[in-house]
Design a protein around this motif. Structure first.
Motif, short mmCIF file in Angstrom:
data_model
loop_
_atom_site.label_atom_id
_atom_site.label_comp_id
_atom_site.label_asym_id
_atom_site.label_seq_id
_atom_site.Cartn_x
_atom_site.Cartn_y
_atom_site.Cartn_z
N CYS A 1 0.82 -1.13 0.05
CA CYS A 1 -0.04 -0.02 0.07
C CYS A 1 0.76 1.09 -0.02
N VAL A 2 2.01 1.40 0.66
CA VAL A 2 2.91 2.28 0.77
C VAL A 2 3.40 2.55 -0.60
N ALA A 3 4.00 1.42 -1.21
CA ALA A 3 4.61 1.55 -2.55
C ALA A 3 3.60 2.15 -3.40
N GLU A 4 2.29 1.73 -3.34
CA GLU A 4 1.33 2.13 -4.40
C GLU A 4 0.91 3.76 -4.03
N ALA A 5 0.97 4.06 -2.85
CA ALA A 5 0.81 5.52 -2.73
C ALA A 5 1.73 6.55 -3.07
N ARG A 6 3.08 5.86 -2.97
CA ARG A 6 4.34 6.65 -3.38
C ARG A 6 4.14 6.89 -4.80
N GLU A 7 3.89 5.68 -5.55
CA GLU A 7 3.74 5.87 -7.02
C GLU A 7 2.63 6.81 -7.60
N LYS A 8 1.51 6.71 -6.86
CA LYS A 8 0.25 7.56 -7.29
C LYS A 8 0.44 9.21 -6.68
N LYS A 9 1.39 9.11 -6.12
CA LYS A 9 1.63 10.70 -5.21
C LYS A 9 0.58 10.89 -4.43
N VAL A 10 0.06 10.13 -3.55
CA VAL A 10 -1.17 10.22 -2.68
C VAL A 10 -0.37 9.74 -1.41
N ALA A 11 -0.87 10.05 -0.18
CA ALA A 11 -0.53 9.58 1.02
C ALA A 11 -1.59 8.86 1.94
N ILE A 12 -1.26 7.88 2.55
CA ILE A 12 -1.91 7.03 3.33
C ILE A 12 -2.18 7.90 4.75
N GLY A 13 -3.41 7.97 5.29
CA GLY A 13 -3.66 8.73 6.64
C GLY A 13 -3.07 7.76 7.64
N HIS A 14 -2.62 8.46 8.61
CA HIS A 14 -2.24 7.76 9.90
C HIS A 14 -2.89 8.44 10.86
N PHE A 15 -3.87 7.80 11.63
CA PHE A 15 -4.66 8.57 12.79
C PHE A 15 -4.56 7.65 14.10
N ASN A 16 -3.96 8.38 15.37
CA ASN A 16 -3.81 7.78 16.47
C ASN A 16 -5.21 7.86 17.14
N ILE A 17 -5.26 6.60 18.12
CA ILE A 17 -6.58 6.24 18.72
C ILE A 17 -5.97 6.03 20.09
N SER A 18 -7.11 6.18 21.06
CA SER A 18 -6.97 5.79 22.41
C SER A 18 -7.80 4.58 22.97
N ASP B 1 0.20 22.98 1.88
CA ASP B 1 1.47 22.23 2.70
C ASP B 1 1.35 20.85 2.49
N PHE B 2 0.00 19.93 2.99
CA PHE B 2 -0.08 18.63 2.65
C PHE B 2 0.32 18.54 1.20
N LYS B 3 -0.54 19.11 0.31
CA LYS B 3 -0.47 18.67 -1.22
C LYS B 3 0.97 18.76 -1.63
N GLN B 4 1.58 19.69 -1.32
CA GLN B 4 2.83 19.79 -1.81
C GLN B 4 3.96 18.74 -1.15
N ALA B 5 3.79 18.60 0.08
CA ALA B 5 4.74 17.57 0.62
C ALA B 5 4.48 16.27 0.02
N ILE B 6 3.10 15.95 -0.22
CA ILE B 6 2.76 14.45 -0.71
C ILE B 6 3.46 14.45 -2.36
N ALA B 7 3.42 15.55 -2.80
CA ALA B 7 3.64 15.65 -4.41
C ALA B 7 5.29 15.42 -4.37
N ASN B 8 5.89 15.81 -3.21
CA ASN B 8 7.28 15.79 -3.01
C ASN B 8 7.94 14.70 -2.21
N GLY B 9 7.32 13.66 -1.87
CA GLY B 9 7.97 12.31 -1.36
C GLY B 9 7.24 11.90 -0.15
N VAL B 10 6.19 12.55 0.50
CA VAL B 10 5.52 12.18 1.60
C VAL B 10 4.58 11.25 1.25
N SER B 11 4.62 10.05 1.69
CA SER B 11 3.62 8.64 1.63
C SER B 11 2.85 8.36 2.67
#
Ligand code: G3H
Ligand code: ZN
Length: 288
Positions: free
Chosen positions: A7-24, A224-234
């Protein structure tokens, strides 16, 4: 079922990011899961050391696994900010899909040494677990802040150095890297954090050539999110905004039902509040 690595490899290729959300707790888990299901995107649930102790290390792993199996859904579990090899090991042994060894506050040498030990442990475990390393201090707590956390410096010379990041990745063999690029844990009161250094994101992505993880996402702007994702954040991490929404949801549930004593009734607005925040972020991260 795809692995998190795929999934991470796919996100990187598509230039999108997987959301990571914390829970308690399970309210948080349902809020995050329902948001992902609504948009049909892969999702990572994160638990810090404190969060996973509150739910139970093995218990949170069992809960996420049960959702993955019952709904045949790409939901994964990350051992967020883990400060010792022993706790990384416990998470790997309990079935987590990824672990973060957070040695950002250690010397470079000590950080490399323990991150490498985590990578070795995964190799010998025979399990497919992603290991994330951290380089550059970005604070520790997901809370509403009156000022930038002590020890976090946002000037260019204090951000993660692209050459050092390359060296760190080569020496440790980590799968992903969390850099300091103007981000920090927590969110300034008012909800607007300083701009990220996108040029630095791009340089670190170029020098390391592995997926980058943006921590401290609460308070950062859409642009900022859009640009960070377009530049390598997965992967993008969000916690404080969820905590704020959850608390407001609890207060709303109690205020609207002052005589109610059934938690599953008065906590409904809290689940919904988490779901709404997560949906909004997922749309942004996945270009929907
Ligand atoms: O690992 C957790 C995150 O980096 C959360 O950061 O509280 O600023 O959203 P945040
Ligand atoms: Zn973080």
């Amino acid at each position: 079922m795809k692995s998190l690595r795929e999934c991470v490899a796919e996100a990187r290729e598509k230039k999108v990011a997987i959301g990571h959300f914390n829970i308690s707790n399970t309210e948080g888990l349902w809020g995050v899961f329902r948001a992902a299901q609504t948009l049909n995107v892969p999702i990572i649930v994160g638990v810090s050391e404190g969060e996973r102790d509150f739910i139970g290390v093995k218990q949170v792993a069992a809960l996420v696994k049960s959702l993955r199996e019952e709904f045949d859904y790409p939901i994964y579990l990350n051992a967020d900010h883990t400060y010792s090899f022993d706790r990384v090991k416990a998470a790997i042994d309990s079935g987590f899909d990824s672990v973060i060894f957070d040695g950002a506050n250690l010397s470079f040498e000590e950080n490399v040494k323990i991150a490498k030990q985590c990578v070795e442990y995964v190799k010998n475990s025979g399990r497919d677990v992603l290991v994330e390393g951290e380089l550059g201090f970005i604070g520790t707590s997901s809370k509403v802040l009156d000022e930038i956390p002590e020890g976090v410096l946002l000037d260019e010379s204090s951000l993660t150095d692209p050459a050092k990041a390359k060296e760190f990745v080569e020496l440790t063999g980590v799968d992903m890297l969390a850099p300091a690029v103007g981000n920090f844990h927590g969110m300034l009161r008012g909800g607007v954090d300083p701009k990220l250094n996108i040029e630095r994101v791009k340089e670190i992505s170029g020098s390391t050539n592995i997926p980058l993880v943006l921590h401290g996402g609460s308070g950062n702007s859409e642009d900022d999110f859009k640009q960070a994702i377009a530049n390598g954040v997965s992967i993008v991490h969000i916690n404080t905004e969820i905590r704020v929404a959850y608390k407001q949801g609890v207060m709303k549930g109690l205020a609207e039902n002052p005589d109610e004593v059934a938690p599953y009734k008065f906590l409904k607005p809290a689940v919904k509040a988490v779901q709404d925040v997560v949906e909004e972020k997922l749309k942004l991260f996945n270009n929907l």
